[in-house]
Write an enzyme that holds these catalytic residues in place. Structure first.
Site, PDB file in Angstrom:
ATOM      1  N   SER A  46       0.847  -1.195   0.000  1.00  0.00           N
ATOM      2  CA  SER A  46       0.000   0.000   0.000  1.00  0.00           C
ATOM      3  C   SER A  46       0.878   1.239   0.000  1.00  0.00           C
ATOM      4  O   SER A  46       1.617   1.502   0.955  1.00  0.00           O
ATOM      5  CB  SER A  46      -0.901   0.022   1.238  1.00  0.00           C
ATOM      6  OG  SER A  46      -1.455   1.327   1.363  1.00  0.00           O
ATOM      7  N   HIS A  54      -1.081  -0.950  -4.293  1.00  0.00           N
ATOM      8  CA  HIS A  54      -2.409  -0.727  -3.708  1.00  0.00           C
ATOM      9  C   HIS A  54      -2.531   0.755  -3.356  1.00  0.00           C
ATOM     10  O   HIS A  54      -1.743   1.287  -2.573  1.00  0.00           O
ATOM     11  CB  HIS A  54      -2.520  -1.615  -2.462  1.00  0.00           C
ATOM     12  CG  HIS A  54      -3.829  -1.564  -1.755  1.00  0.00           C
ATOM     13  ND1 HIS A  54      -4.860  -2.450  -2.014  1.00  0.00           N
ATOM     14  CD2 HIS A  54      -4.283  -0.752  -0.763  1.00  0.00           C
ATOM     15  CE1 HIS A  54      -5.887  -2.185  -1.224  1.00  0.00           C
ATOM     16  NE2 HIS A  54      -5.564  -1.156  -0.451  1.00  0.00           N
ATOM     17  N   ASP A  69      -4.760   3.542  -1.627  1.00  0.00           N
ATOM     18  CA  ASP A  69      -5.848   3.770  -0.677  1.00  0.00           C
ATOM     19  C   ASP A  69      -6.409   5.178  -0.874  1.00  0.00           C
ATOM     20  O   ASP A  69      -5.817   6.160  -0.424  1.00  0.00           O
ATOM     21  CB  ASP A  69      -5.331   3.602   0.759  1.00  0.00           C
ATOM     22  CG  ASP A  69      -5.166   2.134   1.122  1.00  0.00           C
ATOM     23  OD1 ASP A  69      -6.121   1.367   0.924  1.00  0.00           O
ATOM     24  OD2 ASP A  69      -4.069   1.759   1.586  1.00  0.00           O
ATOM     25  N   HIS A 105      -8.310   1.157  -4.140  1.00  0.00           N
ATOM     26  CA  HIS A 105      -9.244   0.859  -3.043  1.00  0.00           C
ATOM     27  C   HIS A 105      -9.972   2.157  -2.708  1.00  0.00           C
ATOM     28  O   HIS A 105      -9.403   3.052  -2.074  1.00  0.00           O
ATOM     29  CB  HIS A 105      -8.425   0.319  -1.855  1.00  0.00           C
ATOM     30  CG  HIS A 105      -9.241  -0.005  -0.649  1.00  0.00           C
ATOM     31  ND1 HIS A 105      -8.660  -0.365   0.549  1.00  0.00           N
ATOM     32  CD2 HIS A 105     -10.581  -0.026  -0.436  1.00  0.00           C
ATOM     33  CE1 HIS A 105      -9.603  -0.607   1.436  1.00  0.00           C
ATOM     34  NE2 HIS A 105     -10.775  -0.403   0.873  1.00  0.00           N
ATOM     35  N   MET A 124     -12.272   4.325  -0.746  1.00  0.00           N
ATOM     36  CA  MET A 124     -12.960   4.545   0.531  1.00  0.00           C
ATOM     37  C   MET A 124     -13.593   5.931   0.439  1.00  0.00           C
ATOM     38  O   MET A 124     -13.109   6.911   1.020  1.00  0.00           O
ATOM     39  CB  MET A 124     -11.956   4.424   1.682  1.00  0.00           C
ATOM     40  CG  MET A 124     -11.543   2.975   1.937  1.00  0.00           C
ATOM     41  SD  MET A 124     -10.054   2.811   2.934  1.00  0.00           S
ATOM     42  CE  MET A 124      -8.808   2.949   1.657  1.00  0.00           C
ATOM     43  N   MET A 151     -11.127  -6.434   5.383  1.00  0.00           N
ATOM     44  CA  MET A 151     -10.397  -5.403   6.120  1.00  0.00           C
ATOM     45  C   MET A 151      -9.950  -5.977   7.467  1.00  0.00           C
ATOM     46  O   MET A 151     -10.778  -6.419   8.270  1.00  0.00           O
ATOM     47  CB  MET A 151     -11.290  -4.179   6.367  1.00  0.00           C
ATOM     48  CG  MET A 151     -11.668  -3.366   5.131  1.00  0.00           C
ATOM     49  SD  MET A 151     -10.270  -2.655   4.237  1.00  0.00           S
ATOM     50  CE  MET A 151      -9.542  -1.587   5.464  1.00  0.00           C
ATOM     51  N   ASP A 182      -6.489  -6.865   4.086  1.00  0.00           N
ATOM     52  CA  ASP A 182      -5.935  -5.508   4.032  1.00  0.00           C
ATOM     53  C   ASP A 182      -5.975  -4.879   5.421  1.00  0.00           C
ATOM     54  O   ASP A 182      -7.048  -4.616   5.964  1.00  0.00           O
ATOM     55  CB  ASP A 182      -6.766  -4.679   3.048  1.00  0.00           C
ATOM     56  CG  ASP A 182      -6.240  -3.256   2.902  1.00  0.00           C
ATOM     57  OD1 ASP A 182      -5.167  -2.944   3.432  1.00  0.00           O
ATOM     58  OD2 ASP A 182      -6.938  -2.461   2.235  1.00  0.00           O
TER      59      ASP A 182
HETATM   60  C1  DX5 Z   1      -6.630   1.128   5.666  1.00  0.00           C
HETATM   61  C2  DX5 Z   1      -6.064   0.813   4.298  1.00  0.00           C
HETATM   62  C3  DX5 Z   1      -4.935  -0.171   4.296  1.00  0.00           C
HETATM   63  C4  DX5 Z   1      -3.715   0.278   5.064  1.00  0.00           C
HETATM   64  C5  DX5 Z   1      -2.751  -0.863   5.237  1.00  0.00           C
HETATM   65  O1  DX5 Z   1      -7.666   2.056   5.525  1.00  0.00           O
HETATM   66  O2  DX5 Z   1      -7.071   0.280   3.473  1.00  0.00           O
HETATM   67  O3  DX5 Z   1      -4.581  -0.509   2.958  1.00  0.00           O
HETATM   68  O4  DX5 Z   1      -3.057   1.323   4.398  1.00  0.00           O
HETATM   69  O5  DX5 Z   1      -1.705  -0.431   6.045  1.00  0.00           O
HETATM   70  P1  DX5 Z   1      -1.081  -1.370   7.183  1.00  0.00           P
HETATM   71  O6  DX5 Z   1      -0.518  -2.580   6.467  1.00  0.00           O
HETATM   72  O7  DX5 Z   1      -0.022  -0.524   7.788  1.00  0.00           O
HETATM   73  O8  DX5 Z   1      -2.181  -1.734   8.119  1.00  0.00           O
HETATM   74 ZN    ZN Z   2      -6.539  -0.574   1.347  1.00  0.00          ZN
END
Ligand code: DX5
Ligand code: ZN
Length: 211
Positions: free
Chosen positions: A6, A31, A33, A64, A66, A135, A170
């Site tokens: 990510s 990835h 975010d 991804h 959000m 998640m 994730d």
């Molecule tokens: C959370 C994101 C994740 C996050 C993962 O909202 O969707 O992709 O960045 O980061 P780590 O691996 O540090 O939990």
């Molecule tokens: Zn993510």
């Protein structure tokens, strides 16, 4: 088994260099975010940022989303160069329609399940689904601790889904918990802080693959 770094945890002052470094590690995708300040408190990347980095690498771009009212944004991220677009059922009134829009734009679809979202939502969108993303944390930031109850969700998905389906986890993935997730049936992992806090990204990815 796929490892998807990510970019949220990368150094934001040199995203291009970070992507080139990740490309050399054998990672399976980048990835992205995308957060809108409404679905999550944080605001991160828009589609222009992704489009500007698209030319740097052939790696799969997983976007991804959000964001609320996600159907308004899908086309922009498809045009920006996403290969897969991952959405949350909470982000759209018409989930099947939103997934179908992603498909109609020639992209792969992912459905992201928040920690309290049941797998039942999948029952009626099998026909437009390429990946399910569990998640491991609540959406909003990297570096959070993995929520253990999600292991049961991974096992339930493994029993429900065809073997060819990507089951991705994730959030909160480390070398200490990835094995449990694999044993439950996950075959793809997003990792932010675990990879980027390591001075050697290849070593970190190797460790995740071997754990
Ligand atoms: C959370 C994101 C994740 C996050 C993962 O909202 O969707 O992709 O960045 O980061 P780590 O691996 O540090 O939990
Ligand atoms: Zn993510």
């Amino acid at each position: 088994m796929k490892i998807c770094p990510s970019i949220l945890s990368a150094d934001p002052t040199k995203l291009g260099e970070e992507i080139r470094s990740i490309e050399k590690t054998g990672a399976d995708s980048i990835h992205w975010d995308v957060m809108d300040g409404n679905f999550t408190e944080a605001i991160t990347f828009g589609h222009h940022i992704i489009a500007n980095h698209r030319k740097l690498t052939e790696l799969r771009f997983d976007v991804h989303l959000m964001v609320i009212n996600v159907e308004r944004h899908i086309e922009n991220f498809a045009l920006a160069g996403a290969d897969m677009i991952i959405i949350h059922p909470e982000s759209t009134i018409h989930l099947h329609s939103s997934l179908s829009i992603i498909k109609s734009l020639g992209k792969k679809t992912g459905l992201a399940l928040n920690p309290t979202t049941s797998i039942n939502v999948i029952d009626y969108c099998f026909d437009v689904l390429d990946m399910v993303l569990v998640m491991g944390v609540n959406p909003g930031s990297s570096g959070q601790e993995f929520i253990q109850s999600q292991l049961r969700k991974i096992s339930e998905l493994k029993n429900l889904l065809p073997a060819s389906m990507e089951i991705c986890v994730d959030g909160g993935i480390t070398d200490q918990n990835i094995r449990q997730c694999k044993e439950c049936g996950a075959n793809s992992f997003v990792s932010g802080s675990y990879i980027f806090k390591n001075a050697n990204y290849s070593n970190a990815i190797q460790k995740l693959k071997e754990s």
